[in-house]
Design a protein around this motif. Structure first.
Motif, PDB file in Angstrom:
ATOM      1  N   LEU A  52       0.814  -1.215   0.000  1.00  0.00           N
ATOM      2  CA  LEU A  52       0.000   0.000   0.000  1.00  0.00           C
ATOM      3  C   LEU A  52       0.851   1.270   0.000  1.00  0.00           C
ATOM      4  N   GLY A  91      -5.194   3.914   3.518  1.00  0.00           N
ATOM      5  CA  GLY A  91      -5.998   4.719   4.423  1.00  0.00           C
ATOM      6  C   GLY A  91      -5.131   5.510   5.384  1.00  0.00           C
ATOM      7  N   ALA A  92      -5.767   5.895   6.506  1.00  0.00           N
ATOM      8  CA  ALA A  92      -5.115   6.817   7.442  1.00  0.00           C
ATOM      9  C   ALA A  92      -4.011   6.146   8.268  1.00  0.00           C
ATOM     10  N   PRO A 140      -3.675   4.738  11.280  1.00  0.00           N
ATOM     11  CA  PRO A 140      -3.457   5.399  12.581  1.00  0.00           C
ATOM     12  C   PRO A 140      -2.371   4.725  13.415  1.00  0.00           C
ATOM     13  N   ASP A 141      -2.095   3.441  13.134  1.00  0.00           N
ATOM     14  CA  ASP A 141      -1.085   2.720  13.930  1.00  0.00           C
ATOM     15  C   ASP A 141       0.310   3.318  13.782  1.00  0.00           C
ATOM     16  N   LEU A 148       7.018   7.186  10.248  1.00  0.00           N
ATOM     17  CA  LEU A 148       7.173   5.831   9.707  1.00  0.00           C
ATOM     18  C   LEU A 148       6.510   5.692   8.332  1.00  0.00           C
ATOM     19  N   ALA A 149       5.676   6.669   7.967  1.00  0.00           N
ATOM     20  CA  ALA A 149       4.873   6.523   6.744  1.00  0.00           C
ATOM     21  C   ALA A 149       5.724   6.641   5.485  1.00  0.00           C
ATOM     22  N   ASP A 152       8.478   0.258   5.725  1.00  0.00           N
ATOM     23  CA  ASP A 152       7.517  -0.723   5.202  1.00  0.00           C
ATOM     24  C   ASP A 152       8.150  -1.534   4.072  1.00  0.00           C
TER      25      ASP A 152
HETATM   26  P1  ATP Z   1      -8.326   3.140   6.913  1.00  0.00           P
HETATM   27  O1  ATP Z   1      -9.370   2.598   7.843  1.00  0.00           O
HETATM   28  O2  ATP Z   1      -8.301   4.614   6.846  1.00  0.00           O
HETATM   29  O3  ATP Z   1      -8.351   2.467   5.557  1.00  0.00           O
HETATM   30  P2  ATP Z   1      -6.311   1.356   7.905  1.00  0.00           P
HETATM   31  O4  ATP Z   1      -5.201   1.533   8.886  1.00  0.00           O
HETATM   32  O5  ATP Z   1      -7.370   0.391   8.224  1.00  0.00           O
HETATM   33  O6  ATP Z   1      -6.909   2.780   7.539  1.00  0.00           O
HETATM   34  P3  ATP Z   1      -4.560   1.407   5.684  1.00  0.00           P
HETATM   35  O7  ATP Z   1      -4.158   2.733   6.147  1.00  0.00           O
HETATM   36  O8  ATP Z   1      -5.008   1.312   4.289  1.00  0.00           O
HETATM   37  O9  ATP Z   1      -5.712   0.823   6.533  1.00  0.00           O
HETATM   38  O10 ATP Z   1      -3.304   0.461   5.878  1.00  0.00           O
HETATM   39  C1  ATP Z   1      -3.204  -0.769   6.527  1.00  0.00           C
HETATM   40  C2  ATP Z   1      -1.827  -0.878   7.146  1.00  0.00           C
HETATM   41  O11 ATP Z   1      -0.813  -0.782   6.139  1.00  0.00           O
HETATM   42  C3  ATP Z   1      -1.546   0.258   8.097  1.00  0.00           C
HETATM   43  O12 ATP Z   1      -1.985  -0.088   9.371  1.00  0.00           O
HETATM   44  C4  ATP Z   1      -0.060   0.454   8.007  1.00  0.00           C
HETATM   45  O13 ATP Z   1       0.597  -0.366   8.909  1.00  0.00           O
HETATM   46  C5  ATP Z   1       0.273   0.021   6.590  1.00  0.00           C
HETATM   47  N1  ATP Z   1       0.399   1.210   5.715  1.00  0.00           N
HETATM   48  C6  ATP Z   1      -0.570   1.784   4.971  1.00  0.00           C
HETATM   49  N2  ATP Z   1      -0.111   2.846   4.312  1.00  0.00           N
HETATM   50  C7  ATP Z   1       1.193   2.951   4.622  1.00  0.00           C
HETATM   51  C8  ATP Z   1       2.219   3.867   4.249  1.00  0.00           C
HETATM   52  N3  ATP Z   1       1.998   4.892   3.401  1.00  0.00           N
HETATM   53  N4  ATP Z   1       3.435   3.682   4.775  1.00  0.00           N
HETATM   54  C9  ATP Z   1       3.687   2.659   5.606  1.00  0.00           C
HETATM   55  N5  ATP Z   1       2.768   1.768   5.993  1.00  0.00           N
HETATM   56  C10 ATP Z   1       1.528   1.905   5.511  1.00  0.00           C
END
Ligand code: ATP
Length: 480
Positions: free
Chosen positions: A265, A285-286, A288-289, A295-296, A337
């Motif tokens: 992702l 998505g966001a 939040p973890d 880390l993003a 990641d």
């Molecule tokens: P949402 O409910 O907004 O979709 P989410 O946390 O359920 O958010 P994603 O944000 O799509 O789902 O991502 C799932 C996991 O993938 C995240 O918890 C994160 O650990 C990892 N992840 C997603 N985007 C990134 C990124 N840009 N960089 C690093 N890790 C990411």
């Protein structure tokens, strides 16, 4: 907004102005979770590449819901988007207990962003299970209809319905967009992925539209594939795919799968394209973890911005940034990641990309993306059809035998064939109530159609004396 307003009427142009002549204004929505970090990184890179763009920062998402805005998108954000017509957006969250729908879906529907374009491409050294497999494909997902049209309801606690709405108009729109996209970007083949073998009317409509339109695009190899086989084929032989066009929910799932083929992702961009407005956002998505911890991975957002630059005609800026990004990966500089053992922070990765602006990445070919000039798509004329019966949903705890007996009496008195009774979609033939729920679909078919409103009301009146009915649907035939 009328349904037809969701779709473009003519050419899809980002702006009438030459964007290089004067700075183009872009609505920027940082969004929630890691949004601020990845959007900041992307704007820094665009500014460092001297992109002639002006940012107009707007709000949407979690804080707006919490401030009582039911849609998650304030009016002044909508007004700004109407003016700039191009949006760079971070992920938006819907906090539990505030607003029923996602602000992302609201924006897509409000601006009729009918096509979701998700390119999937290998970048040098980016680790994935398929890193040695050549993958360069584009998923085109219908973005408005299907189960995501949001028509959900309940007639009683514990049982819910959701309508899968598919129109020929919407199918023709997205399939034409896919064919035009293939033509413009020199792609050779398109797979249309549907579940037409089971959902013959809805998913079948997408398949039929795709096959009919294929005759207008003889240079493009058009193939239909059942969506579950497509998921399987994507994993066993992804290189066979050039483009995939599909319905909304299939596309949502398949495009997350395809992002996993090339690194996940963190590197999956997307464009949402409509008549006047285009919105560019990462697929993720966001998260939040990992929010606020540096880390993003900002790559998905950077690649979305590169698509945006190409859309508004700034191919030079797009090429410069994409080469710098590819060169950063080529030099094995990555966020955690992608490479947990020598991870760069979001800021350090951004700096590494900026330092490489102007470099050419060896052996790398930048991606292509352009605004699509859509031929006119005609609106289907209204055909009332001939009603030959009705489906009635009744709620009852009676036994199947009792229900069938009573309904057959009503059917006979109203000139109908013996009633067909369904429970959880299955025809009821036995008196056993095992595994049945208290909601029954009862199909009344007239022996002498047409079955007009007068007949329907008479039957329903009689039915009402015995049963609580929750829903009536006319069954029609058309001259197709
Ligand atoms: P949402 O409910 O907004 O979709 P989410 O946390 O359920 O958010 P994603 O944000 O799509 O789902 O991502 C799932 C996991 O993938 C995240 O918890 C994160 O650990 C990892 N992840 C997603 N985007 C990134 C990124 N840009 N960089 C690093 N890790 C990411």
């Amino acid at each position: 907004m009328k349904p037809s307003d969701n779709y473009p009427k003519g050419d899809l142009k980002p702006t009438d102005k030459n964007p290089m002549a004067s700075p183009q204004h872009i609505t920027v929505i940082a969004g929630d979770g890691i949004g601020q970090e990845v959007v900041d990184a992307t704007l820094q890179i665009l500014d460092a590449a001297s992109a002639p763009l002006n940012w107009v920062h707007c709000q949407a998402g979690e804080a707006c819901f919490r401030n009582g805005i039911a849609t998650g998108v304030p009016e002044d954000t909508l007004a700004t988007i109407k003016q700039t017509k191009v949006v760079l957006k971070g992920p938006l969250s819907t906090p539990v207990g505030f607003g029923e729908r996602s602000a992302n879906v609201y924006l897509r529907k409000y601006f009729g962003l009918f096509a979701n374009v998700r390119p999937v491409k290998q970048y040098p050294n980016v680790p994935s299970l398929f890193k040695d497999t050549p993958i360069d494909l584009v998923v085109i997902r219908e973005n408005i209809e299907d189960l995501y049209a949001g028509i959900e309801y309940s007639h009683q606690p514990g049982i819910a319905h959701s309508i899968k709405l598919i129109s020929e108009y919407g199918c023709n729109y997205i399939n034409t967009f896919a064919y035009e996209y293939a033509k413009l970007t020199q792609r050779k083949s398109i797979h249309c992925a549907t579940k037409a073998n089971i959902l013959k009317k809805t998913e079948g409509m997408m398949k039929r539209s795709f096959e009919q339109l294929s005759t207008q695009y003889p240079g493009i190899n058009a193939k239909h594939m059942i969506i579950d086989n497509c998921a399987h084929q994507l994993v066993v032989n992804p290189s066979q795919f050039d483009m995939i066009v599909t319905t909304n929910m299939n596309g949502d799932i398949i495009s997350d799968l395809t992002s996993g083929l090339v690194g996940g992702l963190g590197i999956a961009p997307s464009a949402n394209i409509g008549q006047d407005v285009a919105m560019f956002e990462a697929v993720h998505g966001a998260a939040p973890d990992i929010a606020g911890q540096q880390l993003a991975n900002p790559t998905a957002m950077i690649l979305s911005a590169i698509m945006m630059c190409r859309y508004i005609g700034m191919d030079d800026v797009a090429d410069t940034i994409e080469h710098a990004l590819a060169k950063t990966f080529y030099d094995s500089k990555m966020t955690g990641d992608l490479n947990p053992t020598s991870a760069l922070s979001t800021n350090a990765f951004t700096t590494a990309v900026i330092e490489r602006l102007g470099d050419t990445c060896p052996g790398f070919t930048p991606s292509s993306f352009k605004p699509i000039h859509m031929p006119p798509i005609s609106t289907p004329s209204i055909q009332p059809g001939t009603c030959h019966g009705i489906d009635v949903v009744i709620i009852s705890d009676h036994s199947p035998t009792d229900i069938a007996h009573e309904l057959n009496r009503i059917a006979t008195a109203n000139g109908c064939e013996p009633v067909e009774l369904f429970n959880r979609g299955k025809a009821v033939h036995s008196p056993e109530k095992d595994q049945m729920i208290s909601q029954w679909f009862c199909r009344f078919t007239s022996k002498h159609p047409p079955f007009d409103n007068h007949h329907i009301l008479k039957l329903v009146n009689e039915l009402s004396e015995h049963y609580h009915w929750a829903q009536i649907e006319k069954l029609c035939t058309f001259n197709e």
